[in-house]
Design an enzyme around this catalytic site. Structure first.
Site, PDB file in Angstrom:
ATOM      1  N   LYS A 111       3.775  -1.718   7.093  1.00 25.31           N
ATOM      2  CA  LYS A 111       2.790  -2.415   5.690  1.00 25.31           C
ATOM      3  C   LYS A 111       4.161  -3.496   4.976  1.00 25.31           C
ATOM      4  O   LYS A 111       5.121  -3.726   5.222  1.00 25.31           O
ATOM      5  CB  LYS A 111       3.157  -1.278   3.926  1.00 25.31           C
ATOM      6  CG  LYS A 111       2.037  -2.163   3.606  1.00 25.31           C
ATOM      7  CD  LYS A 111       0.688  -1.353   3.723  1.00 25.31           C
ATOM      8  CE  LYS A 111      -0.781  -1.354   3.184  1.00 25.31           C
ATOM      9  NZ  LYS A 111      -1.383  -0.825   3.672  1.00 25.31           N
TER      10      LYS A 111
HETATM   11  N1  GLU Z   1      -4.560  -2.406   5.244  1.00 23.07           N
HETATM   12  C1  GLU Z   1      -5.488  -1.656   5.893  1.00 23.07           C
HETATM   13  C2  GLU Z   1      -4.788  -0.672   5.686  1.00 23.07           C
HETATM   14  O1  GLU Z   1      -4.226   0.324   4.837  1.00 23.07           O
HETATM   15  C3  GLU Z   1      -5.880  -1.977   7.116  1.00 23.07           C
HETATM   16  C4  GLU Z   1      -4.474  -2.346   8.135  1.00 23.07           C
HETATM   17  C5  GLU Z   1      -4.606  -2.993   9.550  1.00 23.07           C
HETATM   18  O2  GLU Z   1      -5.635  -3.521   9.726  1.00 23.07           O
HETATM   19  O3  GLU Z   1      -4.118  -3.994  10.119  1.00 23.07           O
HETATM   20  O4  GLU Z   1      -5.149   0.387   6.414  1.00 23.07           O
END
Ligand code: GLU
Length: 421
Positions: A111
């Site tokens: 993240k």
């Molecule tokens: N931000 C989204 C999540 O928390 C998507 C993450 C992604 O597609 O890598 O799942």
């Protein structure tokens, strides 16, 4: 609980760890693997001096955390929000590890985030900030290393700038470095709607399991961004009446059902739900008190707390947001018999279609939208049914069943790979 390093010691990290510990204890996870998985593998903190439109220089803080790399490259969104901190980003990275493992993707979790309010930045400031952030985290990202995607406060335009900045450094286009980018530069059909669509596939499957008909059911959605607004739209097209929705400013309620298309248009032009006339205005707290079959928290983390969990009047919660429920609240919901579909399952549609996008980019061969939606449905419903079966056979709730299944996959990978050196 074992001590948490001070730099990670934040409410979201503590919550995520409590859920991890509860699941790990339940199946007596190997102590050494437990120690490894409680902490992120890598974390990068960056500061970014940005020239604002008025000539001033503002120094922003950003992060990228990779939780675990045992199953493949890491994957996870980038969040732009004033509340971003290292502990929160690390918690969300850990959650991505469980999410990817649970639905069988060949990724670890990551993240990123920048502490900023994107609503107060001009487009040019946002672009400069995004490009500088990408340059700062460049050593960590790449199609085989770590693949960012949109999250709270970011969108396909931000992904396009990230992809361009990375590609400029390499000297050729590298579409597979991010997902959730515009279709014209290698994005996938269906990606923008994928999280909301997944939430609704899961909701319908849950209703089927509980023997509740979609027609006649009601839903309340907290958050009216990419996840909440799209989920609300699909809920309606499946016969479920959406009686309440909210954004960060206020909520709207109509017992006869809201006109979601009208609300989406209103929000697009006014950037807020405030002032919408065809419904009663309510607060976010009042929204949580509305009677409904399904509550979809699709905003930020830590929204369902020990203070409000006792007065929720829903039968089912489908967690569209990441970590919307605190551990204390989870306990109360369990006692009250609310059927909770945890974030790592409920909102996995986004990263599932991100995976499809990455595969298409690497293969340079693009699929039709129908194919993408069908594959998403297949992956997410299979995961749901496996978790459900496990939760019934072991007599544990859906969150614990999801966590145990995900952690077991990680434990197997760690045991197989062994320790280096
Ligand atoms: N931000 C989204 C999540 O928390 C998507 C993450 C992604 O597609 O890598 O799942």
């Amino acid at each position: 609980m074992e001590s948490i390093p001070p730099e990670l010691n934040t409410p979201t990290y503590i919550d995520v760890l409590e859920q991890f510990d509860a699941a790990a204890d339940w199946f007596c996870l190997d102590r050494n693997i437990w120690k490894r998985l409680r902490l992120p593998q890598r974390a990068l903190c960056v500061t970014m001096p940005i020239r604002m439109d008025n000539g001033d220089v503002h120094v922003f803080q950003g992060f990228r955390v990779q939780h675990d790399t045992s199953l493949g490259p890491t994957k996870g969104g980038v969040r732009y929000h004033p509340g971003v901190n290292l502990g929160e980003v690390a918690a969300l990275a850990m959650n991505m590890t469980w999410k990817c493992a649970l639905v069988g993707l060949p990724y670890g979790g990551a993240k990123g985030g920048i502490r900023c309010n994107p609503k107060n930045l001009s487009r040019r400031e946002l672009q400069r900030l995004t490009r500088r952030y990408t340059a700062e985290i460049l050593p960590l990202i790449g199609p085989d290393h770590d693949i960012p995607a949109p999250d709270v406060g970011t969108n396909e335009q931000v992904m396009a700038w990230m992809m361009d900045t990375y590609s400029q450094q390499r000297g050729y286009a590298v579409p597979g470095v991010v997902t959730g980018k515009p279709i014209c530069i290698g994005g996938s059909l269906g990606r923008e709607e994928a999280t909301g669509r997944g939430v609704v596939y899961i909701t319908l499957e849950t209703l089927r399991h509980l023997g509740i008909k979609a027609e006649g059911s009601t839903a309340v959605v907290q958050g009216f961004g990419n996840v909440g607004s799209i989920a609300a739209r699909f809920l309606i097209s499946n016969g479920i009446k959406v009686v309440g929705v909210s954004d960060s400013t206020c909520g709207v309620y109509n017992s006869n059902g809201l006109d979601i298309s009208a609300l989406i248009s209103y929000k697009k032009s006014k950037h807020t739900l405030e002032g919408y006339s065809n419904a009663e205005m309510i607060t976010n707290e009042e929204l949580f008190g509305l009677e409904c079959t399904i509550l979809v928290p699709a905003a930020l983390s830590g929204q369902i707390t020990e203070e409000n969990a006792g007065r929720l009047k829903c039968r089912i919660i489908v967690e569209g947001a990441n970590s919307p429920t605190t551990s204390g609240a989870d306990e109360i919901l369990r006692e009250r018999g609310v059927f909770v579909i945890p974030d790592i399952l409920a909102n996995s549609g986004g990263v599932i279609v991100s995976y499809f996008e990455w595969v298409q980019d690497l293969q340079k061969y693009f699929w039709k939208e129908k194919e993408i939606n069908e594959r998403l449905q297949e992956v997410i419903i299979t995961a749901f049914n496996e978790v459900l079966k496990f939760s019934i056979s072991e007599n544990i709730d859906m969150r614990k069943a999801s966590m145990v299944k995900a952690i077991k996959r990680l434990a197997d990978a760690h045991l197989a790979r062994g320790l280096y050196p």
